[in-house]
Design an enzyme around this catalytic site. Structure first.
Site, PDB file in Angstrom:
ATOM      1  N   HIS A  47      19.693 -16.148  63.717  1.00  0.00           N
ATOM      2  CA  HIS A  47      19.670 -17.580  64.356  1.00  0.00           C
ATOM      3  C   HIS A  47      19.376 -18.656  63.262  1.00  0.00           C
ATOM      4  CE1 HIS A  47      21.086 -15.789  67.989  1.00  0.00           C
ATOM      5  NE2 HIS A  47      20.222 -15.194  68.131  1.00  0.00           N
ATOM      6  N   GLU A 151      21.591  -5.697  74.239  1.00  0.00           N
ATOM      7  CA  GLU A 151      21.895  -7.139  74.661  1.00  0.00           C
ATOM      8  C   GLU A 151      23.392  -7.305  75.337  1.00  0.00           C
ATOM      9  OE1 GLU A 151      21.006 -10.090  71.674  1.00  0.00           O
ATOM     10  OE2 GLU A 151      21.884  -8.890  70.255  1.00  0.00           O
ATOM     11  N   ASP A 176      20.578 -12.787  75.944  1.00  0.00           N
ATOM     12  CA  ASP A 176      21.881 -12.519  75.786  1.00  0.00           C
ATOM     13  C   ASP A 176      22.278 -11.269  76.966  1.00  0.00           C
ATOM     14  OD1 ASP A 176      22.856 -13.944  73.615  1.00  0.00           O
ATOM     15  OD2 ASP A 176      21.572 -12.924  72.247  1.00  0.00           O
TER      16      ASP A 176
END
Length: 266
Positions: A47, A151, A176
């Protein structure tokens, strides 16, 4: 030397190791986290905005601070795993792993033959500090942290096969996972909590290290980091990540400004 010496000592003395996420493209931040005393840092190459070269510099900075760097990668691509391990990462955290077969491919990418398929070179940055390349290879195959994130609903269906794949650790991904389950980021929804508890309990039962991310709540009545750590330790977690560099900096700025508003009317 061992890339994970501080982790090893923490696990032996207190039963769990403490880390933090690094998302800034800053070797200084990585080194400072090490000097502050974190047992490990987790570089977020999923990220954040830094690329491979940035990760290498922060792996080196972490070592200068006396700690180890685990790198979160966005995919299970073989070459990405081997490249970051060759650069000196103490382990990898692979996002959104869905099946046991994918988890087994990750393990093979991280381990040398005959157990795995990691390519061998007698001259790697990761070997710095080891007496010879044989010592590094033996350490690597027995000590690298090979973690995956759960996730998705598909991963929940395959959780036992994933846990039996040879990975060393697993991290439930509440945000997620809650999105995948249709609860739009509500990590406290009973169905999300139930799924996360199942993943955590199965990991502990099967002897796979449970790694968790724990935000540090603020406000009156909020749990302290020490209470959170104690709670996760009692549940069997071996690796606890507290907050991120971005969150810590934002919180620090807010505290300063709140104090100035109260005392100086800023």
């Amino acid at each position: 030397m061992s890339h994970t010496k501080r982790i090893d000592q923490a696990l032996q003395t207190r039963g769990f190791a403490v880390g933090t996420f690094i998302s800034f493209n800053s070797p200084d931040v990585a080194e400072f986290a090490g000097h502050a005393g974190f047992d490990f840092i987790l570089l977020d190459a999923e990220h954040s905005t830094f690329a491979f070269e940035g990760s290498v510099e922060m792996i080196r900075a972490a070592a200068a601070g006396g700690t180890a760097a685990v790198v979160r990668l966005p995919s299970s691509e073989h070459s990405g795993i081997t490249k970051i391990l060759d650069a000196g990462a103490a382990g990898v955290l692979i996002a959104n792993v869905r099946t046991g077969e994918e988890a087994r491919r990750i393990v093979q990418a991280a381990k040398y033959g005959p157990a795995g398929k990691r390519g061998y070179s007698p001259s790697l940055r990761a070997m710095d500090g080891f007496k010879n390349n044989k010592e590094y290879r033996e350490w690597s195959d027995n000590n690298l942290l090979i973690w995956v994130i759960i996730e998705s609903e598909e991963a929940l269906e395959n959780i036992e096969d994933i846990l039996d794949s040879g990975i060393t650790g697993i991290m439930p991904g509440p945000y997620d996972l809650s999105m995948a389950m249709g609860y739009e980021g509500d990590t406290t929804h009973p169905e999300v909590v139930k799924a996360l508890d199942r993943v955590s309990d199965l990991a502990v039962k099967k002897g796979v290290d449970l790694a968790v991310f724990s935000e540090v709540p603020e406000g009156e009545g909020a749990l302290t980091p020490y209470e959170i750590a104690d709670s996760w330790k009692n549940r069997g977690a071996r690796f606890i990540h507290f907050s991120t560099d971005r969150m810590i900096m934002a919180s620090g700025y807010r505290r300063i400004l709140d104090g100035l508003k109260e005392s100086q009317g800023v």
